[in-house]
Design an enzyme around this catalytic site. Structure first.
Site, PDB file in Angstrom:
ATOM      1  N   ASP A   1       3.892   0.124  -9.711  1.00 29.57           N
ATOM      2  CA  ASP A   1       4.593   0.765  -8.598  1.00 29.57           C
ATOM      3  C   ASP A   1       4.871   2.241  -8.902  1.00 29.57           C
ATOM      4  OD1 ASP A   1       5.678   0.887  -6.098  1.00 29.57           O
ATOM      5  OD2 ASP A   1       7.582  -0.048  -6.624  1.00 29.57           O
TER       6      ASP A   1
ATOM      7  N   ASN B   1       0.852  -4.428   1.684  1.00 29.48           N
ATOM      8  CA  ASN B   1       0.148  -3.152   1.421  1.00 29.48           C
ATOM      9  C   ASN B   1      -0.988  -2.935   2.417  1.00 29.48           C
ATOM     10  OD1 ASN B   1       0.310  -3.439  -2.220  1.00 29.48           O
ATOM     11  ND2 ASN B   1       1.748  -2.498  -0.790  1.00 29.48           N
TER      12      ASN B   1
HETATM   13  C1  FPP Z   1       2.035   0.880  -5.959  1.00 29.36           C
HETATM   14  O1  FPP Z   1       2.376   2.226  -5.760  1.00 29.36           O
HETATM   15  C2  FPP Z   1       0.603   0.666  -6.104  1.00 29.36           C
HETATM   16  C3  FPP Z   1      -0.229   0.059  -5.206  1.00 29.36           C
HETATM   17  C4  FPP Z   1       0.274  -0.445  -3.917  1.00 29.36           C
HETATM   18  C5  FPP Z   1      -1.672  -0.099  -5.451  1.00 29.36           C
HETATM   19  C6  FPP Z   1      -2.083  -0.352  -6.882  1.00 29.36           C
HETATM   20  C7  FPP Z   1      -3.539  -0.294  -6.961  1.00 29.36           C
HETATM   21  C8  FPP Z   1      -4.276   0.372  -7.887  1.00 29.36           C
HETATM   22  C9  FPP Z   1      -3.712   1.030  -9.061  1.00 29.36           C
HETATM   23  C10 FPP Z   1      -5.737   0.482  -7.714  1.00 29.36           C
HETATM   24  C11 FPP Z   1      -6.464  -0.789  -7.420  1.00 29.36           C
HETATM   25  C12 FPP Z   1      -6.835  -1.497  -8.629  1.00 29.36           C
HETATM   26  C13 FPP Z   1      -7.350  -2.744  -8.681  1.00 29.36           C
HETATM   27  C14 FPP Z   1      -7.653  -3.337  -9.986  1.00 29.36           C
HETATM   28  C15 FPP Z   1      -7.604  -3.587  -7.516  1.00 29.36           C
HETATM   29  P1  FPP Z   1       2.924   2.630  -4.319  1.00 29.36           P
HETATM   30  O2  FPP Z   1       1.746   2.959  -3.447  1.00 29.36           O
HETATM   31  O3  FPP Z   1       3.819   1.562  -3.815  1.00 29.36           O
HETATM   32  O4  FPP Z   1       3.702   3.961  -4.622  1.00 29.36           O
HETATM   33  P2  FPP Z   1       5.196   4.315  -4.178  1.00 29.36           P
HETATM   34  O5  FPP Z   1       6.043   3.142  -4.596  1.00 29.36           O
HETATM   35  O6  FPP Z   1       5.521   5.553  -4.939  1.00 29.36           O
HETATM   36  O7  FPP Z   1       5.164   4.521  -2.707  1.00 29.36           O
HETATM   37 MG    MG Z   2       5.827   1.134  -4.038  1.00 30.11          MG
END
Ligand code: FPP
Ligand code: MG
Length: 265
Positions: free
Chosen positions: A44, A92
């Site tokens: 996250d 998501n």
């Molecule tokens: C959370 O940060 C992250 C995600 C929702 C996506 C994670 C995915 C990857 C790192 C790439 C995909 C990899 C694979 C192996 C499928 P956030 O977007 O919630 O950020 P925030 O909390 O700051 O808004």
């Molecule tokens: Mg997040």
């Protein structure tokens, strides 16, 4: 070279030395304790990290993906047998189309990379995708199928990638399969207990997670492994996922080792 740049270079060198010393010390400390068999990772903070640096949110996810590869290496070095990564929740998928497309493309790349990855084959890592995969586009499902197929004979380590995943959805899917097996006469109602129920979950062959780590300062599960986390230890850290350092992971393991697990007894 200006005096200020020399001082800056010395400062960076000193910080790196301290960091390396601390990392080594932590590594040695955790060698004396029990390593969690199964670790869940809630990645996250990708977008907040990108925003603070004035970058596009999708770049945050790209750096997040690079960080994941690094963190998996650390997990394997430590000797963690099973890692489950929360890469994409069903929620998501409701984000703006551009971001969802970028995330799906990254996921597809991740599964395609697995097939070619020397590391995965040398370490004998069995890959599995957990989630409602039918919600995803065909090219990603195909990449998942190939990655699972090319690693299905491995048993040294397990890497589960939760995509289009929701813990409640997983429990509902299990309940549906159970009901259908009862109707078909393959299962007796009297035989449904916690053990049999767990066999219908996506993680049927995995031990429950011993430790679940979430980055970015948020302290909740967001539906991750709801059934399986009943007795998991939780470790929340403030760093955003793309900036996670090895010492952060090692400290999480050290904290886990210091906890007393009683499983309600
Ligand atoms: C959370 O940060 C992250 C995600 C929702 C996506 C994670 C995915 C990857 C790192 C790439 C995909 C990899 C694979 C192996 C499928 P956030 O977007 O919630 O950020 P925030 O909390 O700051 O808004
Ligand atoms: Mg997040």
């Amino acid at each position: 070279m200006k005096t200020s740049s020399v001082l800056q270079a010395i400062r960076t060198w000193v910080i790196n030395q301290i960091y390396r010393f601390y990392e080594k010390r932590l590594s040695n400390t955790i060698k004396n304790g029990e390593v969690p068999r199964h670790v869940g990772l809630i990645l996250d903070g990708n977008r907040r990290w990108a925003k603070e640096l004035g970058l596009d949110p999708t770049l945050g996810h790209q750096y997040g993906f690079e960080k994941l590869k690094e963190v998996l290496q650390w997990c394997w070095e430590i000797g963690i047998g099973t890692v489950t990564v929360y890469a994409l929740s069903t929620e998501n998928l409701k984000r703006p189309k551009g971001e969802v497309d970028a995330l799906i493309a990254l996921a597809e790349k991740a599964f395609n990379d697995v097939i070619e990855s020397k590391e995965i084959h040398e370490r004998g890592v069995r890959i599995r995708a957990l989630g409602r995969l039918h919600l995803l586009k065909e090219s990603l499902r195909e990449a998942v199928r190939k990655a699972e197929e090319s690693t299905k004979s491995y048993s040294d380590r397990r890497l589960n990638i939760a995509i289009a995943y929701g813990g409640r959805a997983e429990i509902l899917d299990a309940a549906r399969k159970i009901i259908s097996d009862v109707i078909n006469g393959d299962l007796e109602v009297g035989d449904i207990n916690e053990e049999t129920f767990a066999k219908y979950l996506y993680t049927a062959e995995d031990p429950d997670p011993d430790l679940i780590i979430r980055t970015s300062g948020e302290e909740r599960l967001s539906g991750f492994l709801l059934w399986q986390s009943a007795y998991s230890e939780f470790y929340f850290m403030d760093v955003y996922w793309p900036e996670l350092r090895k010492i952060d992971l090692l400290r999480a393991i050290r904290t886990y080792q210091r906890r007393q697990r009683r499983f309600g007894t």
